[in-house]
Design a protein around this motif. Structure first.
Motif, short mmCIF file in Angstrom:
data_model
loop_
_atom_site.label_atom_id
_atom_site.label_comp_id
_atom_site.label_asym_id
_atom_site.label_seq_id
_atom_site.Cartn_x
_atom_site.Cartn_y
_atom_site.Cartn_z
N VAL A 439 2.18 62.65 7.50
CA VAL A 439 1.64 61.30 7.39
C VAL A 439 2.61 60.34 8.09
CG1 VAL A 439 2.70 61.03 5.09
CG2 VAL A 439 0.87 59.49 5.81
N GLU A 440 2.06 59.52 8.98
CA GLU A 440 2.92 58.64 9.76
C GLU A 440 3.14 57.28 9.09
OE1 GLU A 440 2.53 58.23 13.90
OE2 GLU A 440 2.19 60.37 14.28
N ARG A 441 2.25 56.89 8.19
CA ARG A 441 2.41 55.60 7.52
C ARG A 441 2.34 55.79 6.00
NH1 ARG A 441 1.92 51.24 10.84
NH2 ARG A 441 1.19 49.90 9.16
N PRO A 442 3.36 56.44 5.45
CA PRO A 442 3.35 56.70 4.01
C PRO A 442 3.59 55.42 3.22
CG PRO A 442 5.47 57.30 4.92
CD PRO A 442 4.60 56.92 6.08
N SER A 443 3.12 55.41 1.98
CA SER A 443 3.31 54.24 1.14
C SER A 443 3.32 54.68 -0.32
CB SER A 443 2.19 53.21 1.37
OG SER A 443 2.38 52.08 0.55
N GLY A 444 4.35 54.22 -1.04
CA GLY A 444 4.40 54.56 -2.47
C GLY A 444 5.58 55.45 -2.79
N ARG A 445 5.37 56.30 -3.76
CA ARG A 445 6.45 57.17 -4.22
C ARG A 445 6.65 58.36 -3.28
NH1 ARG A 445 9.96 55.17 -7.07
NH2 ARG A 445 10.40 57.13 -8.16
N GLY A 446 7.91 58.79 -3.20
CA GLY A 446 8.23 59.94 -2.36
C GLY A 446 9.49 60.62 -2.86
N MET A 447 9.77 61.77 -2.28
CA MET A 447 10.95 62.53 -2.66
C MET A 447 11.63 63.08 -1.41
SD MET A 447 11.22 65.86 -5.18
CE MET A 447 10.47 66.95 -3.97
N ILE A 448 12.96 63.12 -1.41
CA ILE A 448 13.71 63.56 -0.24
C ILE A 448 13.66 65.08 -0.12
CG2 ILE A 448 15.98 63.65 0.84
CD1 ILE A 448 16.64 61.00 -0.52
N GLU A 449 13.16 65.55 1.03
CA GLU A 449 13.17 66.98 1.33
C GLU A 449 14.46 67.38 2.04
OE1 GLU A 449 10.31 70.32 3.52
OE2 GLU A 449 9.82 68.19 3.69
N THR A 450 14.92 66.56 2.95
CA THR A 450 16.22 66.72 3.59
C THR A 450 16.59 65.39 4.24
OG1 THR A 450 17.60 68.08 5.04
CG2 THR A 450 15.35 67.61 5.79
N TYR A 451 17.82 65.32 4.77
CA TYR A 451 18.31 64.01 5.23
C TYR A 451 19.58 64.18 6.05
CZ TYR A 451 22.03 64.49 1.74
OH TYR A 451 23.11 64.93 1.03
N THR A 452 20.03 63.09 6.67
CA THR A 452 21.35 63.01 7.29
C THR A 452 21.75 61.56 7.40
OG1 THR A 452 22.73 63.73 9.15
CG2 THR A 452 20.55 62.91 9.70
N VAL A 453 23.03 61.35 7.67
CA VAL A 453 23.57 60.02 7.96
C VAL A 453 24.26 60.11 9.30
CG1 VAL A 453 25.18 58.21 7.26
CG2 VAL A 453 23.87 59.46 5.52
N VAL A 454 23.84 59.27 10.24
CA VAL A 454 24.37 59.29 11.60
C VAL A 454 25.48 58.26 11.73
CG1 VAL A 454 23.77 59.14 14.05
CG2 VAL A 454 22.07 59.95 12.40
N HIS A 455 26.55 58.65 12.42
CA HIS A 455 27.73 57.80 12.54
C HIS A 455 27.95 57.33 13.98
CE1 HIS A 455 29.96 58.62 8.60
NE2 HIS A 455 28.81 59.30 8.50
N LYS A 456 28.54 56.15 14.11
CA LYS A 456 29.19 55.70 15.33
C LYS A 456 30.69 55.80 15.09
CE LYS A 456 25.63 52.29 16.61
NZ LYS A 456 25.36 50.85 16.84
N ARG A 457 31.48 55.45 16.09
CA ARG A 457 32.93 55.48 15.90
C ARG A 457 33.35 54.56 14.75
NH1 ARG A 457 35.68 58.20 19.68
NH2 ARG A 457 34.59 58.71 21.62
N ILE A 464 18.63 58.91 7.84
CA ILE A 464 17.33 59.50 8.16
C ILE A 464 16.91 60.40 7.01
CG2 ILE A 464 16.00 60.88 9.80
CD1 ILE A 464 18.14 60.27 11.91
N VAL A 465 15.70 60.18 6.52
CA VAL A 465 15.16 60.96 5.41
C VAL A 465 13.87 61.64 5.86
CG1 VAL A 465 13.93 60.76 3.21
CG2 VAL A 465 16.15 59.66 3.50
N VAL A 466 13.77 62.94 5.64
CA VAL A 466 12.49 63.63 5.72
C VAL A 466 12.04 63.83 4.29
CG1 VAL A 466 11.27 65.72 6.40
CG2 VAL A 466 13.04 64.77 7.89
N GLY A 467 10.85 63.35 3.96
CA GLY A 467 10.40 63.39 2.58
C GLY A 467 8.99 63.88 2.43
#
Length: 515
Positions: A439-457, A464-467
Motif C-alpha cells: 500500500v502506497e498511501r497507508p493511514s492509521g495504525r501500523g507495526m514495524i516489520e524492519t527499519y534503519t537509521v541513516v547517518h551523515k558525518r 526508514i520504516v518498513v511496516g
C-alpha cells in the motif's frame, strides 16, 4: 570423453593501482592490464588476446541508473575500445547491466556459448575506478589522459543482463535507493528473527568480518591489507562512523578503489591449439542464475533469499555434488547480511572451518560495484590449481539481495557435457512465490516489520520504516527527523513496535510515529 566444446577457464588476472590519482590508468587501460595478465597466466601471451571471438565487459558502477555519468569522462563503448586496444575482432561483444552477480553471470553465459559452439575463445573483464576518479574530480585534476584512448564516435554497445532499476519510485522517495540504506533493513530483520540483542548481533557481525579481514591481509591484491579485530570493526569512532544502522563504515563495501580483473574461457579444443598446459585448466562444473522478487518491498520477508538458496542448489546439482563436497568458498560480502543469508541458504555455518572468502571480501579486498566476483574467481582459479581435484563455490549478488549467480569450479574434468539450464525455468519458480500486498498511501495504525537509521558525518538524519498496516499490507515510511529521536530509535530494538502512519503535507512521503 565428451565434446571438444567443453568450456574451460584457462587464465585469470588482477590489477590493483595504488599510485597517485594524477597518474592513474584510464578505465580502458585498467581493463587491458587485467586482460593481459589473464593471457600471461594462461601462457598465451598478450598477442593471444587477438584471437578472442567473444568479449563481455562488466558494466562500470558509474553507468548505473541515476548516476552522474557525465561528471567522469570514460568510454561510451568499453568493449569496442578494449577490443581495439588488444587487437581483437570479437564476433560477439557485450557490455553488462548493473549487478554484483555480473561476473559469474557472464562466465556462465560464455561457457554456455562455447558449449554450443558459438565461440572458442572468450574474455570477460571488468574494473572499478572511483578511487582515482573521485580524487581527480575533488582536486580539479584533468581527465584528458583518460579520453586519449577512447573513441567517442562509436555506437552504444550491446547490453546484456536485466536493466531494471533496483527500487521503485515509491521506495526511492522514502530513502530505499542505495545499498547503504537498504541492506541494513535486512540485517535488522535477521537479528530480530533470531532474537538476538543489538549488542550480541553487533559482536556476531564483527567476528564474522574479522575473519574476512584476516584473509584480505594475506591477499596481495586486496585494497586494505589490514587485519582487524571484531571489536574494532563494530565500534563506532571518528574513523569508523555509523553509515546505516547497524553498519559502521568497516562493515560496508569499499567503493572508491582502482582495481580490475579478467578471466579467459576457451573450448578444450582451442585451449589445446593454443598450447595452454592442462595444469592451468579449471572447469565450471555447475552454475545457475536467478533473481528474487525484484523490488525490496516485494520480498516474502527480509531475512532470506529464495534465489540464493535455489541457485546454490541448482549449481550443486549440475555439478553432481553436495555442499559438503565443496572445499573452497567465496560468498558475496558487500555487507554482513549478504554472507549471513547466503550461508544459511547453502547450509553453511558462519564459522565453517573452510572459511567463507578466498579474497577477504568487498569491505577489505575491494573490487566493489559490479566486478568483485571477477576477483574472487581469479583467486579461486589459483587456489584450485594448487589443490587438484578440489571443488570451489563462488556466489555473486546484485542490487539489494536481488540478482543471484552461483558457480562451482574444479580442475577435475566433468564427466558430463556442459548444459546450463535456461535461467527462465528457475525464474518462473521464484516469480510465482507469494508476497505481501503493498500500500502506497497507508493511514492509521501500523507495526514495524524492519527499519534503519541513516547517518551523515554529523549524525543520524533519516529514519526508514518498513511496516504493516492493520490489513497486513506492507508500506514504507520515514520517521520524525529529530536527531535525538533517531539516536534513541537505533539504541533499542524497534521491530514489532506499533505506531501511527499518515501522509506528510506534500502527500509524497509517509510518516510513521511510534507509540
Amino acid at each position: 570423453m565428451g565434446s571438444e566444446n567443453t568450456p574451460v577457464l584457462i587464465g585469470a588476472g588482477q590489477f590493483t593501482y595504488r599510485g597517485a590519482p594524477a597518474d592513474s590508468p584510464s578505465p580502458t587501460s585498467l581493463l587491458k592490464i587485467a586482460a593481459e595478465r589473464a593471457a600471461l597466466d594462461a601462457g598465451i601471451g598478450a598477442q593471444g588476446l587477438a584471437a578472442i571471438d567473444a568479449l563481455a565487459v562488466v558494466g562500470y558502477t558509474i553507468d548505473a541508473p541515476g548516476s552522474k555519468r557525465g561528471m567522469i569522462p570514460h568510454s561510451t563503448n568499453p568493449p569496442a575500445n578494449l577490443a581495439r586496444q588488444i587487437g581483437a575482432r570479437p564476433g560477439w561483444s557485450v557490455y553488462s547491466e548493473m549487478g554484483g552477480n555480473t561476473p559469474q553471470y557472464l562466465i556462465n553465459t560464455l561457457c554456455a556459448r562455447i558449449a554450443r559452439g558459438e565461440a572458442e575463445l572468450a574474455l570477460t573483464v571488468g574494473c572499478e575506478f572511483l578511487g582515482s576518479a573521485m580524487k581527480r574530480a575533488g582536486q580539479g585534476l584533468s581527465f584528458d589522459d583518460w579520453s586519449a584512448d577512447e573513441d567517442e564516435d562509436l555506437p552504444a554497445p550491446q547490453r546484456i543482463g536485466d536493466p531494471r532499476n533496483g527500487s521503485t519510485p515509491y521506495e526511492i522517495r522514502h530513502g530505499l535507493s542505495r545499498p547503504i540504506n537498504i541492506y541494513p533493513i535486512f540485517e535488522n530483520a535477521l537479528r530480530a528473527r533470531d532474537g538476538r540483542s543489538i549488542a550480541d548481533h553487533q559482536r556476531r557481525m564483527g567476528e564474522l568480518f574479522a575473519r574476512f579481514s584476516e584473509v584480505a591481509a594475506d591477499n596481495p591484491e586486496a585494497w586494505f591489507r589490514t587485519k582487524r579485530t571484531a571489536e574494532e570493526i563494530v565500534t563506532v569512532s571518528d574513523k569508523n562512523r555509523m553509515i546505516g544502522f547497524p553498519y559502521p563504515k568497516l562493515l560496508n563495501a569499499i567503493m572508491e578503489v582502482d582495481q580490475s580483473a579478467a578471466v579467459i574461457v576457451a573450448s578444450e579444443k582451442k585451449a589445446r591449439e593454443l598450447g595452454v598446459p592442462e595444469d592451468r585448466w579449471v572447469y565450471l562444473h555447475g552454475c545457475a542464475d536467478a533473481a528474487d522478487l525484484w523490488h525490496p518491498l516485494d520480498r516474502q520477508d527480509f531475512h532470506s533469499s529464495p534465489a540464493m538458496r535455489r541457485t546454490g542448489q541448482k549449481a550443486l546439482e549440475m555439478a553432481g555434488i553436495g555442499i559438503d563436497d565443496v572445499d573452497l568458498i567465496d560468498l558475496y560480502s558487500c555487507f554482513p547480511i549478504a554472507v549471513e543469508i547466503g550461508a544459511e541458504a547453502l547450509g553453511i555455518a558462519l564459522d565453517d572451518p573452510r572459511g567463507l572468502t578466498v579474497t577477504g571480501g568487498l569491505p577489505y579486498a575491494g573490487g566493489p560495484g559490479n566486478n568483485y566476483v571477477m576477483h574472487s574467481v581469479a583467486v579461486m582459479l589459483q587456489r584450485l590449481r594448487d589443490r587438484r581435484g578440489a571443488y570451489g563455490l563462488v556466489t555473486g549478488n546484485g542490487w539489494y539481495l536481488t540478482k543471484q549467480s552461483t558457480g562451482v569450479y574444479s580442475t577435475k574434468r566433468p564427466d558430463r557435457p556442459f548444459e546450463r539450464e535456461d535461467p527462465a525455468v528457475l525464474q518462473r519458480e521464484i516469480d510465482a512465490l507469494p508476497h505481501p500486498e503493498i500500500v502506497e498511501r497507508p493511514s492509521g495504525r501500523g507495526m514495524i516489520e524492519t527499519y534503519t537509521v541513516v547517518h551523515k558525518r554529523e549524525g543520524p538524519f533519516l529514519g526508514i520504516v518498513v511496516g504493516r498496516d492493520e490489513a497486513g499490507r506492507r508500506f514504507v515510511a520515514n520517521t520524525p527527523a529529530d536527531p535525538a529521536f533517531l539516536a534513541a530509535f537505533e539504541a533499542q530494538e524497534q521491530i514489532g513496535r506499533s505506531g501511527t502512519v499518515r501522509q506528510a503535507d506534500d502527500g509524497q512521503i509517509n510518516l510513521f510515529t511510534p507509540d
